[in-house]
Design a protein around this motif. Structure first.
Motif, short mmCIF file in Angstrom:
data_model
loop_
_atom_site.label_atom_id
_atom_site.label_comp_id
_atom_site.label_asym_id
_atom_site.label_seq_id
_atom_site.Cartn_x
_atom_site.Cartn_y
_atom_site.Cartn_z
N ALA A 90 0.83 -1.20 0.00
CA ALA A 90 0.00 0.00 0.00
C ALA A 90 0.87 1.26 0.00
CB ALA A 90 -0.92 0.01 1.22
N MET A 91 0.32 2.33 -0.52
CA MET A 91 0.98 3.64 -0.48
C MET A 91 0.34 4.42 0.66
SD MET A 91 1.47 4.66 -4.48
CE MET A 91 2.25 6.19 -4.00
N VAL A 92 1.10 4.57 1.74
CA VAL A 92 0.61 5.24 2.94
C VAL A 92 1.52 6.44 3.21
CG1 VAL A 92 -0.20 4.84 5.31
CG2 VAL A 92 0.00 2.92 3.74
N ASP A 93 1.94 7.11 2.16
CA ASP A 93 2.85 8.24 2.28
C ASP A 93 2.09 9.52 2.61
OD1 ASP A 93 1.88 7.77 -0.45
OD2 ASP A 93 2.98 9.58 -0.98
N GLN A 94 2.71 10.33 3.45
CA GLN A 94 2.15 11.61 3.88
C GLN A 94 0.79 11.47 4.56
OE1 GLN A 94 2.73 14.85 0.96
NE2 GLN A 94 3.56 13.24 -0.36
N VAL A 95 0.59 10.36 5.26
CA VAL A 95 -0.68 10.10 5.94
C VAL A 95 -0.52 10.41 7.43
CG1 VAL A 95 -2.37 8.31 6.56
CG2 VAL A 95 -1.39 8.36 4.27
N ASN A 96 -1.48 11.11 8.00
CA ASN A 96 -1.47 11.41 9.43
C ASN A 96 -2.18 10.26 10.15
OD1 ASN A 96 -1.72 12.34 12.02
ND2 ASN A 96 -2.45 14.37 11.44
N LEU A 97 -1.37 9.43 10.84
CA LEU A 97 -1.88 8.27 11.57
C LEU A 97 -1.89 8.51 13.08
CD1 LEU A 97 0.06 5.66 9.44
CD2 LEU A 97 -2.43 5.75 9.65
N THR A 98 -1.89 9.75 13.51
CA THR A 98 -1.87 10.07 14.94
C THR A 98 -2.99 9.34 15.67
OG1 THR A 98 -0.89 12.24 14.51
CG2 THR A 98 -2.01 11.95 16.63
N ALA A 105 -1.32 -5.32 12.21
CA ALA A 105 -1.46 -4.99 10.79
C ALA A 105 -0.25 -5.51 10.02
CB ALA A 105 -1.60 -3.48 10.60
N VAL A 106 -0.45 -5.81 8.75
CA VAL A 106 0.64 -6.24 7.87
C VAL A 106 0.92 -5.08 6.91
CG1 VAL A 106 1.39 -7.92 6.14
CG2 VAL A 106 -0.06 -8.65 8.04
N LEU A 107 2.13 -4.53 7.02
CA LEU A 107 2.54 -3.40 6.19
C LEU A 107 3.75 -3.77 5.34
CD1 LEU A 107 1.93 -1.66 9.34
CD2 LEU A 107 1.23 -0.34 7.36
N LYS A 108 3.80 -5.00 4.90
CA LYS A 108 4.94 -5.49 4.12
C LYS A 108 5.03 -4.71 2.80
CE LYS A 108 5.47 -10.00 4.02
NZ LYS A 108 5.14 -11.46 3.94
N GLU A 109 6.24 -4.22 2.53
CA GLU A 109 6.54 -3.50 1.29
C GLU A 109 5.66 -2.27 1.09
OE1 GLU A 109 6.55 -6.32 -1.92
OE2 GLU A 109 8.09 -7.55 -0.97
N ALA A 110 5.10 -1.74 2.17
CA ALA A 110 4.28 -0.53 2.06
C ALA A 110 5.18 0.70 1.98
CB ALA A 110 3.35 -0.42 3.27
N THR A 123 1.75 -2.69 18.14
CA THR A 123 2.00 -4.00 18.73
C THR A 123 1.66 -5.11 17.73
OG1 THR A 123 1.46 -3.12 20.92
CG2 THR A 123 1.46 -5.52 20.68
N GLY A 124 2.65 -5.90 17.38
CA GLY A 124 2.44 -7.02 16.47
C GLY A 124 2.37 -6.64 15.00
N ALA A 125 2.62 -5.38 14.66
CA ALA A 125 2.59 -4.98 13.25
C ALA A 125 3.82 -5.51 12.53
CB ALA A 125 2.53 -3.46 13.14
N ASP A 126 3.66 -5.87 11.26
CA ASP A 126 4.75 -6.38 10.45
C ASP A 126 5.11 -5.35 9.39
OD1 ASP A 126 6.51 -7.70 8.77
OD2 ASP A 126 5.26 -9.49 8.51
N PHE A 127 6.31 -4.75 9.52
CA PHE A 127 6.80 -3.73 8.60
C PHE A 127 7.87 -4.28 7.66
CE2 PHE A 127 5.21 -1.26 12.19
CZ PHE A 127 4.62 -0.16 11.60
#
Length: 162
Positions: A90-98, A105-110, A123-127
């Motif tokens: 996914a493209m999650v660039d310039q996103v405010n995740l405050t 969550a799975v954020l592989k190759e994001a 907690t438990g997220a995969d980057f």
């Protein structure tokens, strides 16, 4: 002779341009760009390759959603729930995740450049192989813990924390 050749060419063109159902899903993704999606519930939904760029998704629920290949660029996702969501590629660039919940969550190759991670739960997220800058990695490593339930990857290892 001309008409036979034309019929053959048209037949080949129709075969070439007829997309399979799986391809059709990716060629015409859902678009929520520039939308106000505050408090919406997308939990458990298949949103592969959907576009959410420049959208307001404050307090939006994406628990367990399939967001593989989605475009969330330049959006507001403060206090959103992404627990267990799949954001692979996914493209999650310039996103405010405050204040967002990215637990499990799975954020592989994001792509996560310039995303804001203030007070997020990872907690438990995969980057694994996610694209982050050094400052983001340093910030996330300070709060990284747990193991992803789907990939069995430790959050700290996926970020390359020391």
């Amino acid at each position: 002779m001309f008409w036979q050749r034309l019929a053959a060419v048209l037949s080949l063109i129709s075969v070439f341009f007829c997309a399979s159902p799986a391809l059709a899903d990716w060629t015409h993704p859902m678009s929520f760009s520039n939308a106000d999606l505050t408090n919406r519930d997308f939990s458990g939904q298949s949103l592969q390759a959907a576009e959410f760029s420049n959208a307001n998704m404050e307090l939006t629920n994406f628990t367990g959603a399939d967001l593989r290949g989605a475009v969330l660029s330049a959006s507001v996702m403060t206090k959103s729930n992404l627990h267990g969501a799949d954001l692979t590629n996914a493209m999650v660039d310039q996103v405010n995740l405050t204040g967002a919940d990215l637990s499990d969550a799975v954020l592989k190759e994001a792509l996560l450049f310039r995303a804001i991670f203030n007070n997020v739960n990872i907690t438990g997220a995969d980057f694994t192989d996610a694209i982050l800058d050094k400052a983001q990695i340093k910030e996330l490593c300070q709060k990284a813990s747990g193991v992803n339930s789907k990939t069995n990857v430790e959050t700290r290892n996926s970020l390359g924390c020391r």
